[in-house]
Design an enzyme around this catalytic site. Structure first.
Site, PDB file in Angstrom:
ATOM      1  N   HIS A  78       0.848  -1.203   0.000  1.00  0.00           N
ATOM      2  CA  HIS A  78       0.000   0.000   0.000  1.00  0.00           C
ATOM      3  C   HIS A  78       0.883   1.252   0.000  1.00  0.00           C
ATOM      4  CE1 HIS A  78      -2.856   3.092   1.111  1.00  0.00           C
ATOM      5  NE2 HIS A  78      -2.152   3.352   2.206  1.00  0.00           N
TER       6      HIS A  78
ATOM      7  N   ASP B 290       8.137  21.397 -26.470  1.00  0.00           N
ATOM      8  CA  ASP B 290       8.261  20.068 -25.869  1.00  0.00           C
ATOM      9  C   ASP B 290       9.280  20.176 -24.750  1.00  0.00           C
ATOM     10  OD1 ASP B 290       8.150  17.286 -25.319  1.00  0.00           O
ATOM     11  OD2 ASP B 290       7.744  16.864 -27.424  1.00  0.00           O
TER      12      ASP B 290
ATOM     13  N   TRP C 296       7.340   0.085   4.178  1.00  0.00           N
ATOM     14  CA  TRP C 296       7.833   0.853   3.026  1.00  0.00           C
ATOM     15  C   TRP C 296       9.263   1.324   3.241  1.00  0.00           C
ATOM     16  CZ3 TRP C 296       9.128   6.056   1.906  1.00  0.00           C
ATOM     17  CH2 TRP C 296       8.961   6.957   2.945  1.00  0.00           C
TER      18      TRP C 296
ATOM     19  N   SER D 209      14.202   5.712 -13.539  1.00  0.00           N
ATOM     20  CA  SER D 209      13.199   6.453 -14.294  1.00  0.00           C
ATOM     21  C   SER D 209      13.012   7.858 -13.724  1.00  0.00           C
ATOM     22  CB  SER D 209      11.876   5.693 -14.256  1.00  0.00           C
ATOM     23  OG  SER D 209      10.791   6.563 -14.409  1.00  0.00           O
ATOM     24  N   SER D 210      12.932   7.935 -12.386  1.00  0.00           N
ATOM     25  CA  SER D 210      12.713   9.237 -11.756  1.00  0.00           C
ATOM     26  C   SER D 210      13.865  10.189 -12.023  1.00  0.00           C
ATOM     27  CB  SER D 210      12.554   9.079 -10.243  1.00  0.00           C
ATOM     28  OG  SER D 210      11.384   8.386  -9.952  1.00  0.00           O
TER      29      SER D 210
ATOM     30  N   HIS E 233      13.624  11.901   3.702  1.00  0.00           N
ATOM     31  CA  HIS E 233      13.011  13.174   4.015  1.00  0.00           C
ATOM     32  C   HIS E 233      12.896  14.095   2.812  1.00  0.00           C
ATOM     33  CE1 HIS E 233      10.939  15.865   6.570  1.00  0.00           C
ATOM     34  NE2 HIS E 233      11.479  16.771   5.801  1.00  0.00           N
TER      35      HIS E 233
ATOM     36  N   GLU F  55      12.445  13.100  -0.006  1.00  0.00           N
ATOM     37  CA  GLU F  55      11.332  12.458  -0.722  1.00  0.00           C
ATOM     38  C   GLU F  55       9.975  13.007  -0.263  1.00  0.00           C
ATOM     39  OE1 GLU F  55      11.022  10.389  -3.172  1.00  0.00           O
ATOM     40  OE2 GLU F  55       8.954   9.696  -2.922  1.00  0.00           O
TER      41      GLU F  55
ATOM     42  N   TYR G 249       9.361  15.971   0.539  1.00  0.00           N
ATOM     43  CA  TYR G 249       9.137  17.224  -0.191  1.00  0.00           C
ATOM     44  C   TYR G 249       8.940  16.964  -1.669  1.00  0.00           C
ATOM     45  CZ  TYR G 249      10.070  19.247   4.226  1.00  0.00           C
ATOM     46  OH  TYR G 249       9.975  19.550   5.548  1.00  0.00           O
TER      47      TYR G 249
ATOM     48  N   SER H  30      -0.870  26.639  -5.611  1.00  0.00           N
ATOM     49  CA  SER H  30      -0.478  28.044  -5.811  1.00  0.00           C
ATOM     50  C   SER H  30      -0.903  28.573  -7.176  1.00  0.00           C
ATOM     51  CB  SER H  30       1.041  28.200  -5.676  1.00  0.00           C
ATOM     52  OG  SER H  30       1.474  27.717  -4.437  1.00  0.00           O
TER      53      SER H  30
ATOM     54  N   HIS I   6      15.108  13.029  12.324  1.00  0.00           N
ATOM     55  CA  HIS I   6      13.884  13.087  13.132  1.00  0.00           C
ATOM     56  C   HIS I   6      13.066  11.810  12.960  1.00  0.00           C
ATOM     57  CE1 HIS I   6      11.942  15.516   9.597  1.00  0.00           C
ATOM     58  NE2 HIS I   6      11.830  14.225   9.372  1.00  0.00           N
ATOM     59  N   HIS I   7      13.434  10.991  11.976  1.00  0.00           N
ATOM     60  CA  HIS I   7      12.789   9.684  11.858  1.00  0.00           C
ATOM     61  C   HIS I   7      13.451   8.665  12.785  1.00  0.00           C
ATOM     62  CE1 HIS I   7      10.457  10.877   8.280  1.00  0.00           C
ATOM     63  NE2 HIS I   7      11.499  11.641   8.035  1.00  0.00           N
TER      64      HIS I   7
ATOM     65  N   THR J 176       7.249  26.478   5.702  1.00  0.00           N
ATOM     66  CA  THR J 176       5.987  25.834   5.351  1.00  0.00           C
ATOM     67  C   THR J 176       4.819  26.663   5.860  1.00  0.00           C
ATOM     68  OG1 THR J 176       7.195  23.790   5.693  1.00  0.00           O
ATOM     69  CG2 THR J 176       4.836  23.602   5.358  1.00  0.00           C
TER      70      THR J 176
ATOM     71  N   LYS K 154       4.177  29.723   3.742  1.00  0.00           N
ATOM     72  CA  LYS K 154       3.398  29.453   2.532  1.00  0.00           C
ATOM     73  C   LYS K 154       1.913  29.429   2.839  1.00  0.00           C
ATOM     74  CE  LYS K 154       6.406  26.884  -0.520  1.00  0.00           C
ATOM     75  NZ  LYS K 154       6.427  25.762  -1.442  1.00  0.00           N
TER      76      LYS K 154
ATOM     77  N   ARG L 260       1.520   0.977  15.184  1.00  0.00           N
ATOM     78  CA  ARG L 260       1.245   0.765  13.766  1.00  0.00           C
ATOM     79  C   ARG L 260       1.714  -0.637  13.390  1.00  0.00           C
ATOM     80  NH1 ARG L 260       5.769   4.699  10.922  1.00  0.00           N
ATOM     81  NH2 ARG L 260       4.727   4.021   9.024  1.00  0.00           N
TER      82      ARG L 260
HETATM   83 CU   LIG Z   1      11.242  13.556   7.622  1.00  0.00          CU
END
Ligand SMILES: [Cu+2]
Lengths: 220, 631
Positions: B75, B104, B139, B169-170, B253, B255, B257, B268, B302-303, B328, B331, B450
């Site tokens: 998931h 293009d 994940w 690819s990314s 992290h 990621e 963003y 925006s 922080h993780h 953040t 914004k 979890r």
């Molecule tokens: Cu983080």
């Protein structure tokens, strides 16, 4: 701008930089992070191997110094190849491209010799200890980059042999050069950290990383 | 020339399946990305359904623990790497060239290559379902649960190699968009005249290019540990599982963003359009984005507050994480300031954009609460974290993406999405989302961990879980309505015209759907919100607002030709990864099989390199890519 991918067109870009050149620079930034993570792994595990062989047992710094010198020379040859392309010196293009490729190939030969003596002769395989895992992964990835570079240079040499390289296609050579110099610089970093600084590393106790006896949870 | 470079003649057709397989048109590739990602979004949603069904009641036995592990792993992995990210890339593809006034992207064939590698990589990871060895370590797949000892089946190899392939690819896509945005803006579009969505795309692309190599190294080390006996995360040889956590979160992290910045960009664009006034504090929004993109590299631990990195590391990462909340928050104030005093029009895109702000505030606040490391000790690995991530990624990213779909669908298809169904969709999603995820805060604070596959009666978690599962039903109905809306509107939707929203950006100045070449004449950009300037001046002068740009004469615009080499090369690249997954009981067979993939990729690259970007004899211009996309 419809001709975005057509290399041989003079194209107007917002910054004046060629698309492909910009792409190459950003890609090299990305590749920096790849080697950065590999080198970080090596440095984190420096002196942490529980069993030998350790770097001090098997690294042959004089031999690797020679192969490093060979790779440095190849960067010189690369510069000459690009200069010859810009001057449309057809003979020079072929000679210097071939020289670059051959020097790169020689470097790879040294690496094969190194891998062979370390593993078959000295008994350091990729799964032997942390040194084996980190060393072969880091230098192996660098070797793969050099191999790709040699294939690229040989392809350019074939194109040069058909007389299709010259000032108007100098970018093709320049891009290969950017990549080649990058791979060369990465090797300088690896050589410094792994060989010159870390070449005398021994086991965890000798390196002072762990003080006292090795914890008993670790298998002996 | 063109016909001599391949076995097959160069494709020239612009309709039918072959035209989609060989397309290099950014708009069509955007449609491919969007459709594929949406299918994976639905798959991931169904996997969540299994989780919610199992957790609805205590002591449930609908699925066993193993299936539950596989479902939550896939998931999250599918949502992040195969739904939200490619959905954002779909917007990059469709919108970026249109909004910067280009015909293009910088490398159209590389763009096609990125899509095919993504598709094949996603399929490769999902073949794990066919062999019944589904990834099941979460994940972020922490070492050393991922070692052969604890995960002997091939699921994690599918996971690692699938992610490696999709990472390639990314990065290829992100390189392409970085060059496109830096180098292909229409004359007059300086950096400070770029729409915010373009800025966020640029920042996201730069983050991708720099962050993915880090996880690449982690995944390679994991794959080598599992297959070649290396010791990177093998504690008995001195390896350190915490190294995996560092490599993962140094990527992970940024990621976050990568997942949220595109949605912020979309919002925006939408808020000013439906508030009828320019974005409040445009430069501040951009600077905030830049600060986030830079500081996003300095918060990863922080993780890992509960790992035991020590008080110094925990304090430093607490401070940096609280600091990153500032841009953040800035914004959010800018978005509110944009709406303040505007004449608001509550069309569906606007509803989703406002929903984004509301839900993202909740997610941001819970995020700050676990930025504080002592507080995080209480929250680590509880449902509180699950609530947080769904407020930022579902309430944030997915709401932003839906806002974008409602906003740009008319440009892509010349049809409006139904407003009535759209409002139903929004309210079902908004209410369903809060019923699903808000109780998780309480379940988490009451100690529900979890990843558990069931729980006993008596901890007080029953009500929260039942609510979450009921909320899922609302979300499910909302999705069904959305899918119905898409298919219904494609055929019967109200005709949109070129500028249904009176929007400020360049893409609305051309016809809907855009012609293949986008702009018959490359526009000269006169300022931020260029198209508003043009329209305002026309109105002030008492003239009618100019219609869509007239189409170019057929054949007058030279465009890149279709090519099948990206497809061939992508197939070869993914085969290399697939070969490493072949398991017939003899490990060394992997190398020759992978080598065949390498050979195919090499042939692809040679064919690609020898093929000019546009076939000199091809017919160009005049055909409209959007038609194929729409009907
Ligand atoms: Cu983080």
């Amino acid at each position: 701008m419809a001709h975005a991918e057509t290399a041989h067109h003079a194209e107007a870009t917002t910054t004046g930089l060629n698309h492909r050149k910009l792409l190459m620079w950003i890609f090299l930034g990305s590749d920096c992070m790849l080697f950065g993570a590999l080198i970080a792994t090596y440095m984190v595990y420096r002196g942490q191997s529980i069993v030998g062989p350790y770097p001090v047992d098997i690294l042959n710094i004089p031999v690797t110094t020679i192969s490093t010198f060979v790779l440095l020379c190849s960067s010189f040859a690369m510069v000459q190849a690009l200069a010859a392309t810009n001057r449309n010196n057809q003979r020079g293009i072929k000679i210097w491209l071939l020289a670059t490729a051959l020097l790169g190939f020689t470097f790879l030969g040294f690496q094969v010799y190194e891998f062979y003596t370390f593993s078959v002769v000295e008994g350091l395989f990729i799964g032997t200890n942390l040194f084996g895992s980190t060393f072969f992964t880091l230098t192996g990835f660098h070797g793969a980059h050099v191999t790709l570079g040699v294939v690229w240079l040989v392809s350019l040499f074939i194109v040069a042999f058909k007389g299709r390289l010259g000032p108007s296609t100098a970018l093709d050579v320049e891009l290969a050069g950017l990549y080649w110099h990058f791979v060369d610089i990465v090797w300088i970093v690896i050589f410094t950290l792994v060989y010159l600084i870390g070449g005398y590393d021994a086991g965890p106790v000798a390196a002072g990383v762990l003080t006292g006896p090795i914890p008993s949870v670790l298998p002996v | 020339m063109a016909t001599t470079t391949g076995v097959l003649a160069r494709p020239t057709s612009y309709s039918g399946v072959w035209s989609w397989l060989t397309t290099v048109d950014h708009k069509r590739i955007g449609v491919l990305y969007g459709a594929t990602a949406f299918i994976f979004l639905l798959i991931a949603g169904l996997e969540a359904g299994v989780l919610r069904a199992q957790l609805a009641r205590p002591n449930s036995t609908i699925v066993d623990g193993q299936t539950f592990n596989a479902m939550f792993t896939m998931h999250a992995t599918t949502m992040i790497f195969m739904a939200i990210m490619p959905m954002s890339v779909a917007f990059f593809n469709f919108v970026v060239p249109l909004a910067i006034g280009a015909r293009d992207v910088a490398f159209p064939r590389l763009n096609a290559f990125s899509y095919w590698v993504f598709l094949f990589g996603a399929l490769l990871m999902h073949t794990s379902f066919l062999v019944g060895q589904i990834p099941d370590a979460g994940w972020f797949s922490y070492a050393n649960l991922t070692s052969r000892t604890f995960s002997p089946e091939a699921g994690l190899d599918f996971w690692a190699i699938g992610l490696l392939v999709m990472g390639a690819s990314s990065v290829a896509g992100a390189l392409n968009f970085t060059v496109t945005i830096i180098n292909m803006r229409a004359p007059g579009m300086s950096l400070w005249r770029m729409p915010v969505f373009i800025w966020m795309t640029l920042l996201t692309s730069i983050l991708l290019v720099l962050a993915f190599p880090v996880i690449t190294v982690g995944l390679i080390e994991l794959t080598m540990d599992r297959n070649f006996g290396t010791n990177f995360f093998n504690t008995s040889a001195g390896g350190d599982p915490v190294l995996w956590q560092h490599l993962f979160w140094v990527f992970g992290h940024p990621e976050v963003y990568i997942l949220i910045l595109p949605a912020m960009g979309i919002v925006s664009e939408i808020l000013p359009t439906f508030s009828k006034k320019p974005l409040f504090g445009y430069p501040v929004v951009i600077f905030s984005g830049i600060v986030i993109a830079i500081m996003g590299w300095a918060v990863w631990s922080h993780h890992m507050f509960t790992v035991g990195l020590g008080p110094v590391a925990n304090s430093v990462f607490t401070i940096t994480t609280m600091l990153i909340a500032v841009p953040t928050g800035v914004k959010i104030f800018n978005w509110i300031g944009t709406m303040w005093g505007g004449s608001l029009e509550f069309k569906t895109p606007m509803l989703f954009a406002i929903g984004f702000i509301a839900l993202f505030i909740v997610g941001g606040l819970s995020g700050v609460s676990h930025a504080v490391s002592p507080s995080d000790f209480q929250q680590q690995d509880t449902y509180y974290i699950v609530a947080h991530i769904h407020y930022v990624l579902f309430g944030g990213s997915i709401f932003g993406i839906f806002a974008g779909i409602y906003y740009w669908f008319p440009k892509l298809t010349n049809r409006m999405l139904g407003e009535g169904l759209g409002k139903w969709h929004f309210w079902l999603m908004f209410i369903g989302m809060n019923i699903t995820f808000f109780p998780m805060h309480f379940a988490g604070l009451d100690g529900m961990p979890r990843r558990i596959y069931t729980y006993p009666v008596g901890y007080g978690w029953e009500v929260y879980n039942l609510l979450s599962s009921l909320g899922y039903v609302l979300l499910f109905v909302g999705f069904v309505m959305f899918v119905h809306n898409i298919f219904h509107s494609l055929k019967k939707g109200q005709v949109a015209g070129h500028d249904p929203w009176d929007a400020p950006t360049l893409e609305w100045s051309i016809s809907s759907p855009p012609p293949e070449y986008n702009f018959a004449e490359i526009p000269h950009v006169r300022g931020l919100d260029h198209y508003w300037i043009v329209k305002r001046e026309a109105r002030a002068a008492g003239q009618p607002v100019p219609g869509p740009e007239p189409h170019a004469a057929p054949g007058s615009v030279h465009m890149p030709s279709p090519s099948y080499w990206p497809l061939v090369t992508a197939f070869g690249v993914v085969w290399i990864g697939g070969g490493m997954l072949i398991d017939v009981g003899w490990d060394y067979i992997k190398f020759p099989i992978s080598f065949v993939g390498g050979l195919i990729a090499f042939i692809g690259v040679v064919g690609w390199a020898n093929e000019p970007a546009s076939a000199p004899d091809a017919h160009h211009g005049g055909h409209e890519a959007g038609h194929g996309a729409a009907h």
